[in-house]
Enzyme design. Sequence first.
Site, PDB file in Angstrom:
ATOM      1  N   SER A  72       0.843  -1.195   0.000  1.00  0.00           N
ATOM      2  CA  SER A  72       0.000   0.000   0.000  1.00  0.00           C
ATOM      3  C   SER A  72       0.883   1.251   0.000  1.00  0.00           C
ATOM      4  O   SER A  72       2.100   1.164  -0.005  1.00  0.00           O
ATOM      5  CB  SER A  72      -0.904   0.007   1.231  1.00  0.00           C
ATOM      6  OG  SER A  72      -0.130   0.207   2.398  1.00  0.00           O
ATOM      7  N   LYS A  73       0.224   2.381   0.023  1.00  0.00           N
ATOM      8  CA  LYS A  73       0.935   3.665  -0.032  1.00  0.00           C
ATOM      9  C   LYS A  73       2.055   3.768   1.011  1.00  0.00           C
ATOM     10  O   LYS A  73       3.083   4.378   0.766  1.00  0.00           O
ATOM     11  CB  LYS A  73      -0.042   4.819   0.216  1.00  0.00           C
ATOM     12  CG  LYS A  73      -1.259   4.815  -0.683  1.00  0.00           C
ATOM     13  CD  LYS A  73      -1.003   5.477  -2.030  1.00  0.00           C
ATOM     14  CE  LYS A  73      -2.247   5.458  -2.880  1.00  0.00           C
ATOM     15  NZ  LYS A  73      -2.648   4.073  -3.249  1.00  0.00           N
ATOM     16  N   ARG A  74       1.813   3.145   2.148  1.00  0.00           N
ATOM     17  CA  ARG A  74       2.804   3.207   3.224  1.00  0.00           C
ATOM     18  C   ARG A  74       4.156   2.657   2.783  1.00  0.00           C
ATOM     19  O   ARG A  74       5.186   3.010   3.322  1.00  0.00           O
ATOM     20  CB  ARG A  74       2.345   2.394   4.428  1.00  0.00           C
ATOM     21  CG  ARG A  74       1.054   2.859   5.057  1.00  0.00           C
ATOM     22  CD  ARG A  74       0.958   2.274   6.458  1.00  0.00           C
ATOM     23  NE  ARG A  74       1.731   1.019   6.534  1.00  0.00           N
ATOM     24  CZ  ARG A  74       1.214  -0.189   6.466  1.00  0.00           C
ATOM     25  NH1 ARG A  74      -0.028  -0.326   6.333  1.00  0.00           N
ATOM     26  NH2 ARG A  74       1.962  -1.262   6.538  1.00  0.00           N
ATOM     27  N   GLY A 115       5.610   3.132   0.029  1.00  0.00           N
ATOM     28  CA  GLY A 115       6.241   3.913  -1.024  1.00  0.00           C
ATOM     29  C   GLY A 115       5.425   3.854  -2.295  1.00  0.00           C
ATOM     30  O   GLY A 115       4.211   3.705  -2.253  1.00  0.00           O
TER      31      GLY A 115
END
Length: 493
Positions: free
Chosen positions: A256-258, A260
Site C-alpha cells: 500500500s501507499k505506506r 512507497g
Amino acid sequence: MTSNVRVRFAPSPTGKLHIGGARTAIYNWAFARANGGTFILRIDDTDPTRSTEQNTQIILRAMRWLGLDWDEGPEVGGEFGPYSQTERLDLYREAAERLLAEGRAYPCFCTAEQLSQDREAAQARKDPFQGYQRRCRDIDPDEARRRMDSGEPYTLRIKVPADRGDVVIRDAVHGEVVFDAKELDDFVIFRSDGTPTYNFATVVDDALMGITHVIRGDDHLSNTPRQVMVYEALGAPVPVFAHISMILGADGKKLSKRHGATSVEEYRDAGYLSDAFVNYLSLLGWSLDGETTVIPREVLAREFSLDRISKNPATFDPKKLDWMNAEYINRMDDETFVECILLPSLRDAGLIDEGFDADPSWLTALAAIVRPRTKMPADAAVVAAPVFATANTLVYDEKSVAKGLAKEGMGDILNAARAALEAISPKSWSAPAIDAALEPLPDELDAKKRIVFQAVRVAECGNMVSPPLGETMALIGRDDCLARIDRARSMAL
RNA sequence: GUCCCCAUCGUCUAGCGGCCUAGGACGUCGCCCUUUCAAGGCGAAGAUCACGGGUUCGAAUCCCGUUGGGGGCACCA
C-alpha cells in the site's frame, strides 16, 4: 501459431494501475503471446461512483508504457466489443432476463433491514451458514411478476441448484480446489437500481468474450465458486483459472501507499526502464528455470507458462528492482544508452539544451565513463556534471576541498601538475597522454600517489569522487583543465 | 464465526520420493583490480525446508493435525 487461447486483463478504473495489477496484466499478456492467443483489455467500470474516465486513460497509458499491447479492447476494438462494462449493460440485462425466464434466477424483495436482521439472527444462533436465507426463493412466479410490475423494489438472485454437490475449480496454479455448494448462497446478480453486480457482469463478459483462461489475483479465489454457478446457469463452458498470490510490502502486509510507490507511473517517472520493470515484476511469482533472472520480454513472451507460477505471496523488493534496472542499462548498446539515458538525463538536469550537438566519438567516450556509474538515469547527469561545467562554473564540494586541496603542499602539487599538463600539445590531448604526464608526479614530488591524484581530482572535478581522471580530463579539454587548476590554486596552500 | 488459500536463506525463487551434506538471483561481508567512486572478477556467511505426527527401505517433496499469515462470506470490484 494461433490458438483459441483468449485471456483478458480487466482492471476497474477506480485508481491508477498499481504493481499488483501490472503483474497480473503481464502474466495475461505473456500467456497469450506464448500460446499464440488473444490478449483482451476490458475496463470493468460497473461501479460508476468510483470509476472515472481519467483513471481509464491513466491505465491505458501505463499499459502502453509497460509495452503490453492488447489485441482487443479500448482504442483497437474487436468483434466481441464493446470493451467497457458501462457500454454492455444491455447484455447483462438480456442474460439476467433469460435466467429469470428459465427459473435459474429469481427476484428478491427483501429490504436491507430484513437482510441484516437475518444475518444477525444467524450469528446469534451460531448458524455456520450466515448467508442469504432464501426467503424469496419460493415465491410463486406469478405473484413475483405482479410485485415486480407494481413497482416494488427487488434484486435478482441466482438460484443455486438444490442438488448441486461440490463445486470443483480447476486452477492452473492451485490444482483442484473444492467448495461445498452448501456454503454458497443465492447471491445478488442484479441490484435494485438495475445494475449488475461484479460477480455477474464479469462472468457474462468472460462467457460472451470466449475467455478460456482467467488469470487474476488470489483474492478472487473464494468468489470463484459463485462465478461457476453463473457460468453453469448461463450454460457457458467454465474457463481454466489461475489465481496468483498477492504482492506484499517489506513488512509482510499487503502493498500500500505506506510502502512507497505503488503505481506503475511512479516507477516510470522515477526513471525505471519499462523492460527492467516488466522483467522484475514477472519474476515476482514466476520463474523460468529457477536460475535465470534477466529475462527480456521476448523470452517472457515465448516461455511464459502457468505451471511455473508460484503459490506463495511475494514481497516487493525495491533493491532488486534497482539492480535489474542497472543490469538493463549496462546491457544496452552505446547508441541506445546515449539516446535513451544519457542525453535525456543531461537535458533533465539542465546541463544541455535542445540544440545540443556533440561529436559522436566524444559522446561515446563520455558514455563509457558514465554508464557503469548509472543505476538510475538521473545518476548519469550527476556523474557527467563536471564535464559540462567550465573553470568558472564548476561547483567545488566543500568537504572535498577541505580534505584534498586546502592543505599544506597542495599548491606545489598543482603547480607540478599544471606544468606536466601544459607540456602536452593541444593536438595530442588524450586520456593516455594525460595519464602518462601525471604518472611520474608522485615520485618527482616525493608524495603519495593518493594525495597527488586526489588534489588534481578535486581541482578538475570539484569532488573527491569522480570517474577516472585521464578520461574525464580528455573530455573536459586542455584549456579548461588548465584554467581549473589555476582556479584551484587559490584554494590550495 | 465459517469457508478457501499459503508456509524453503533477510528478500525473490529452484525443488514435484532417492541426484539435496537443499541450487540460483538480490542484498550483506571479504578479497582481487585500482589514484577516488563505480563496473567487473573471485569467494564467504546465510535455510534444524513453520512445528508435530504418520506413510515409506528412504520425505523439503505424499497424508493428517497444530501454529502463523492471507483472502472470501456485501444491492464493492
